[in-house]
Design a protein around this motif. Sequence first.
Motif, mmCIF file in Angstrom:
data_model
loop_
_atom_site.group_PDB
_atom_site.id
_atom_site.type_symbol
_atom_site.label_atom_id
_atom_site.label_comp_id
_atom_site.label_asym_id
_atom_site.label_seq_id
_atom_site.Cartn_x
_atom_site.Cartn_y
_atom_site.Cartn_z
ATOM 1 N N UNK A 96 0.847 -1.205 0.000
ATOM 2 C CA UNK A 96 0.000 0.000 0.000
ATOM 3 C C UNK A 96 0.877 1.246 0.000
ATOM 4 N N UNK A 97 1.907 1.226 0.822
ATOM 5 C CA UNK A 97 2.820 2.372 0.872
ATOM 6 C C UNK A 97 3.555 2.559 -0.451
ATOM 7 N N UNK A 98 3.881 1.456 -1.109
ATOM 8 C CA UNK A 98 4.559 1.544 -2.401
ATOM 9 C C UNK A 98 3.655 2.209 -3.428
ATOM 10 N N UNK A 99 2.389 1.793 -3.486
ATOM 11 C CA UNK A 99 1.466 2.390 -4.451
ATOM 12 C C UNK A 99 1.242 3.879 -4.159
ATOM 13 N N UNK A 100 1.172 4.220 -2.871
ATOM 14 C CA UNK A 100 1.000 5.638 -2.516
ATOM 15 C C UNK A 100 2.219 6.451 -2.943
ATOM 16 N N UNK A 105 4.859 10.307 -6.609
ATOM 17 C CA UNK A 105 5.954 10.563 -7.536
ATOM 18 C C UNK A 105 5.436 10.943 -8.916
ATOM 19 N N UNK A 106 4.372 10.263 -9.354
ATOM 20 C CA UNK A 106 3.797 10.582 -10.662
ATOM 21 C C UNK A 106 3.217 11.986 -10.668
ATOM 22 N N UNK A 107 2.534 12.373 -9.572
ATOM 23 C CA UNK A 107 1.955 13.720 -9.509
ATOM 24 C C UNK A 107 3.054 14.776 -9.503
ATOM 25 N N UNK A 108 4.133 14.511 -8.754
ATOM 26 C CA UNK A 108 5.236 15.464 -8.715
ATOM 27 C C UNK A 108 5.907 15.579 -10.080
ATOM 28 N N UNK A 109 5.976 14.490 -10.822
ATOM 29 C CA UNK A 109 6.572 14.536 -12.162
ATOM 30 C C UNK A 109 5.717 15.381 -13.098
ATOM 31 N N UNK A 110 4.391 15.267 -12.975
ATOM 32 C CA UNK A 110 3.495 16.068 -13.810
ATOM 33 C C UNK A 110 3.677 17.553 -13.525
ATOM 34 N N UNK A 111 3.731 17.886 -12.211
ATOM 35 C CA UNK A 111 3.909 19.296 -11.858
ATOM 36 C C UNK A 111 5.259 19.815 -12.342
ATOM 37 N N UNK A 112 6.286 19.012 -12.233
ATOM 38 C CA UNK A 112 7.614 19.445 -12.672
ATOM 39 C C UNK A 112 7.647 19.660 -14.177
ATOM 40 N N UNK A 152 12.353 14.449 -4.302
ATOM 41 C CA UNK A 152 11.990 13.973 -2.963
ATOM 42 C C UNK A 152 11.016 12.798 -3.034
ATOM 43 N N UNK A 153 10.004 12.915 -3.874
ATOM 44 C CA UNK A 153 9.030 11.820 -3.986
ATOM 45 C C UNK A 153 9.664 10.583 -4.606
ATOM 46 N N UNK A 154 10.607 10.780 -5.511
ATOM 47 C CA UNK A 154 11.291 9.630 -6.109
ATOM 48 C C UNK A 154 12.145 8.905 -5.048
ATOM 49 N N UNK A 155 12.809 9.668 -4.168
ATOM 50 C CA UNK A 155 13.572 9.050 -3.089
ATOM 51 C C UNK A 155 12.651 8.276 -2.149
ATOM 52 N N UNK A 156 11.493 8.852 -1.850
ATOM 53 C CA UNK A 156 10.529 8.163 -0.988
ATOM 54 C C UNK A 156 10.056 6.868 -1.635
ATOM 55 N N UNK A 157 9.797 6.924 -2.933
ATOM 56 C CA UNK A 157 9.369 5.717 -3.640
ATOM 57 C C UNK A 157 10.444 4.640 -3.596
ATOM 58 N N UNK A 158 11.704 5.034 -3.796
ATOM 59 C CA UNK A 158 12.799 4.065 -3.737
ATOM 60 C C UNK A 158 12.913 3.449 -2.356
ATOM 61 N N UNK A 159 12.759 4.275 -1.303
ATOM 62 C CA UNK A 159 12.848 3.777 0.072
ATOM 63 C C UNK A 159 11.741 2.786 0.380
#
Length: 362
Positions: A96-100, A105-112, A152-159
């Motif tokens: 569940x945490x991985x999907x979140x 990360x996808x939303x942050x990529x769109x904004x970037x 930051x979101x990509x690092x969280x996803x990797x963790x």
Amino acid sequence: MRNSTGRCLIWLPILLVAGCGGNEASIEVPRGVETMVVAPGSADTSAIYSGPVVSRYSGSYGFRLSGMITARSVEIGQRVSQGQILARLDPRDVEVNVRSAQAQSAAAATRANAQIADLARARALLAEGFISPAEFDQTRAATAGAQAQLRSTQETQTSVQQQLSYTVLRAERAGVVTAVSGDVGEVVAAGQPIVTVEEPGSIEVSVAIPEGEVERFRSSSLSVRSWASPGVTYPGYIRTIAAAASPQTRTFEARIAFTAPSGAVAIGNTAEVLAEQSASAPRYRVPLAAVTRDQGVSVVWIVSGTPAIVRPRRVEISSVQDNFVLITTGLRPGDRIASAGAHLLKAGQKVRILPSTAKADQ
């Protein structure tokens, strides 16, 4: 007059007896002490320490996460290879945490990406003079913030994805499973040992060394023999000695490494470590009660002369073995010492020699 003279005659013997009694009380009665004649011994140049055979490489594996065990694929006595799966945790909470994290990360990529496009348009408008430099700087700062948020979101996803891998417990090295403490359905805490794997190819003996024998043990020649094969010995060497004594036993744990043919000695067997000292210097084994302390040094009481008197002599002790001490310097063959009650003696005191109940060469 006659009565007075008679009374004097009656008192005269009494006074004489009293006077004699006072002289007898002033005579020193020699103290009876047990004594023994010392001789250098050879039997006490060796000592035996018993302990279990253990693996030099022993790993107690536990999950880095807490959770419920859903599978355990090994049992005691089973051989495992490096990287082999030992157990698994229920991964659903982590998934569940991985999907979140993936969604964030996808939303942050769109904004970037949107900010990058805005920055490109702002650069063109700035060149044509349609926006001010301040407005362009604001767009550029917003773009940098969006890109930082993406990282930051990509690092969280990797963790979080790394945590998903922690739900699988693997062996770090090949060996034999010697203990299991978790079963399917059990909820375990992070770090709780679940499976213990030991490498049978690198074995050693774990022994406890008393405080007074550590230095003697370090300088000894060591050999190992297993109770399973008492007639066979293997050369050994000290791999480690604990830096501090156990607070419960006041002994130092030592690991003695040795090499034996495959299958000759198994992990869990009991073995003996024979520590032998060179007999180049004489050593004298005397009862512990024969040694006392005087001004911070160890002394024994030498008995000599006629009548016998005692005098202290400084000695150096190499080790303590049960109720005996091993003396390296200060004694000579043929010395007679007080073998008991040393703390009751004083220099120059007359003594009466009694046979000792202890033997120096045991």
